[in-house]
Design a protein around this motif. Structure first.
Motif, PDB file in Angstrom:
ATOM      1  N   LEU A  12       0.838  -1.188   0.000  1.00 27.28           N
ATOM      2  CA  LEU A  12       0.000   0.000   0.000  1.00 27.28           C
ATOM      3  C   LEU A  12       0.883   1.252   0.000  1.00 27.28           C
ATOM      4  N   GLY A  13       1.916   1.236   0.814  1.00 23.66           N
ATOM      5  CA  GLY A  13       2.850   2.365   0.850  1.00 23.66           C
ATOM      6  C   GLY A  13       3.546   2.547  -0.487  1.00 23.66           C
ATOM      7  N   ALA A  14       3.968   1.421  -1.088  1.00 25.67           N
ATOM      8  CA  ALA A  14       4.631   1.491  -2.389  1.00 25.67           C
ATOM      9  C   ALA A  14       3.675   2.029  -3.445  1.00 25.67           C
ATOM     10  N   SER A  15       2.435   1.589  -3.402  1.00 27.42           N
ATOM     11  CA  SER A  15       1.444   2.074  -4.363  1.00 27.42           C
ATOM     12  C   SER A  15       1.188   3.565  -4.181  1.00 27.42           C
TER      13      SER A  15
ATOM     14  N   GLY B 180       1.973   9.027  -6.018  1.00 27.37           N
ATOM     15  CA  GLY B 180       2.491  10.370  -5.761  1.00 27.37           C
ATOM     16  C   GLY B 180       3.533  10.772  -6.788  1.00 27.37           C
ATOM     17  N   ARG B 181       4.403   9.824  -7.160  1.00 29.94           N
ATOM     18  CA  ARG B 181       5.425  10.103  -8.172  1.00 29.94           C
ATOM     19  C   ARG B 181       4.783  10.434  -9.508  1.00 29.94           C
ATOM     20  N   ILE B 182       3.761   9.674  -9.884  1.00 30.16           N
ATOM     21  CA  ILE B 182       3.069   9.913 -11.154  1.00 30.16           C
ATOM     22  C   ILE B 182       2.415  11.293 -11.146  1.00 30.16           C
ATOM     23  N   ARG B 183       1.824  11.638 -10.019  1.00 34.90           N
ATOM     24  CA  ARG B 183       1.183  12.956  -9.914  1.00 34.90           C
ATOM     25  C   ARG B 183       2.229  14.075 -10.033  1.00 34.90           C
ATOM     26  N   LEU B 184       3.367  13.878  -9.405  1.00 38.05           N
ATOM     27  CA  LEU B 184       4.421  14.887  -9.502  1.00 38.05           C
ATOM     28  C   LEU B 184       4.979  14.991 -10.918  1.00 38.05           C
ATOM     29  N   GLU B 185       5.084  13.846 -11.606  1.00 37.44           N
ATOM     30  CA  GLU B 185       5.548  13.882 -12.988  1.00 37.44           C
ATOM     31  C   GLU B 185       4.552  14.634 -13.868  1.00 37.44           C
ATOM     32  N   LEU B 186       3.258  14.435 -13.612  1.00 32.28           N
ATOM     33  CA  LEU B 186       2.237  15.179 -14.350  1.00 32.28           C
ATOM     34  C   LEU B 186       2.363  16.675 -14.063  1.00 32.28           C
ATOM     35  N   LEU B 187       2.581  17.007 -12.814  1.00 33.76           N
ATOM     36  CA  LEU B 187       2.772  18.405 -12.456  1.00 33.76           C
ATOM     37  C   LEU B 187       4.005  18.984 -13.149  1.00 33.76           C
ATOM     38  N   ALA B 188       5.049  18.179 -13.237  1.00 31.70           N
ATOM     39  CA  ALA B 188       6.275  18.639 -13.912  1.00 31.70           C
ATOM     40  C   ALA B 188       6.004  18.900 -15.401  1.00 31.70           C
ATOM     41  N   VAL B 189       5.177  18.059 -16.033  1.00 35.13           N
ATOM     42  CA  VAL B 189       4.822  18.272 -17.443  1.00 35.13           C
ATOM     43  C   VAL B 189       4.038  19.576 -17.597  1.00 35.13           C
TER      44      VAL B 189
ATOM     45  N   GLU C  83      13.845  11.480  -5.285  1.00 30.90           N
ATOM     46  CA  GLU C  83      13.627  10.917  -3.948  1.00 30.90           C
ATOM     47  C   GLU C  83      12.405  10.004  -3.931  1.00 30.90           C
ATOM     48  N   LEU C  84      11.350  10.386  -4.587  1.00 29.97           N
ATOM     49  CA  LEU C  84      10.163   9.527  -4.630  1.00 29.97           C
ATOM     50  C   LEU C  84      10.448   8.220  -5.363  1.00 29.97           C
ATOM     51  N   ARG C  85      11.236   8.274  -6.430  1.00 26.60           N
ATOM     52  CA  ARG C  85      11.612   7.037  -7.138  1.00 26.60           C
ATOM     53  C   ARG C  85      12.444   6.133  -6.227  1.00 26.60           C
ATOM     54  N   ASP C  86      13.391   6.746  -5.504  1.00 24.73           N
ATOM     55  CA  ASP C  86      14.213   5.951  -4.581  1.00 24.73           C
ATOM     56  C   ASP C  86      13.355   5.316  -3.489  1.00 24.73           C
ATOM     57  N   ASP C  87      12.408   6.062  -2.953  1.00 28.45           N
ATOM     58  CA  ASP C  87      11.521   5.514  -1.919  1.00 28.45           C
ATOM     59  C   ASP C  87      10.682   4.366  -2.470  1.00 28.45           C
ATOM     60  N   ALA C  88      10.140   4.551  -3.668  1.00 28.56           N
ATOM     61  CA  ALA C  88       9.318   3.496  -4.265  1.00 28.56           C
ATOM     62  C   ALA C  88      10.160   2.256  -4.549  1.00 28.56           C
ATOM     63  N   ASP C  89      11.370   2.427  -5.068  1.00 30.51           N
ATOM     64  CA  ASP C  89      12.253   1.289  -5.339  1.00 30.51           C
ATOM     65  C   ASP C  89      12.612   0.563  -4.050  1.00 30.51           C
ATOM     66  N   THR C  90      12.874   1.302  -2.991  1.00 32.32           N
ATOM     67  CA  THR C  90      13.214   0.687  -1.705  1.00 32.32           C
ATOM     68  C   THR C  90      12.049  -0.125  -1.172  1.00 32.32           C
ATOM     69  N   LEU C  91      10.843   0.403  -1.250  1.00 28.77           N
ATOM     70  CA  LEU C  91       9.678  -0.326  -0.767  1.00 28.77           C
ATOM     71  C   LEU C  91       9.380  -1.545  -1.636  1.00 28.77           C
ATOM     72  N   HIS C  92       9.586  -1.430  -2.940  1.00 27.74           N
ATOM     73  CA  HIS C  92       9.346  -2.591  -3.831  1.00 27.74           C
ATOM     74  C   HIS C  92      10.348  -3.703  -3.561  1.00 27.74           C
ATOM     75  N   ARG C  93      11.580  -3.357  -3.261  1.00 27.99           N
ATOM     76  CA  ARG C  93      12.602  -4.380  -2.976  1.00 27.99           C
ATOM     77  C   ARG C  93      12.331  -5.100  -1.676  1.00 27.99           C
TER      78      ARG C  93
END
Length: 116
Positions: A4-7, A12-21, A103-113
């Protein structure tokens, strides 16, 4: 719980990427405004140059060197101020959201691992 945390982090990362676009699109709009501002500044500069030429021609009979020197001095000072400001602006890096996304990518990768 970790999934759930990883999701949530991925969302959140996807939303931030959309905001960046969206911010990138706004930057492109601002670039258009800057282009027109530069054009307006160039035309204003040409107008000042023509006024200086007019002053030189008007003073040519009485003080030609003074008129040319004053006109040149005005243009050199204006150019130096513009270059100084341009260098100051160019020295500022454009890092909009890059650190947050990393940082969000690193957090997501850490939780997925760690997910079993």
């Amino acid at each position: 719980m970790r999934r759930l945390g990883a999701s949530l982090l991925t969302l959140g990362r996807i939303r931030l990427e959309l905001l960046a676009v969206e911010v990138q699109e706004e930057k492109e709009r601002i670039a258009g405004l800057v282009l027109w501002a530069v054009l307006a500044a160039l035309l204003a500069g040409f107008a000042v140059l023509m006024l200086l030429v007019l002053a030189v021609v008007a003073l040519w009979d009485s003080h030609p060197l003074l008129a040319l020197g004053a006109a040149s001095g005005v243009l050199v000072v204006a150019a130096a101020l513009a270059v100084r400001r341009l260098k100051a602006l160019a020295a500022q890096p454009a890092t909009l959201f890059q650190a947050s996304l990393a940082e969000l990518r690193d957090d997501a990768d850490t939780l997925h691992r760690r997910t079993p």
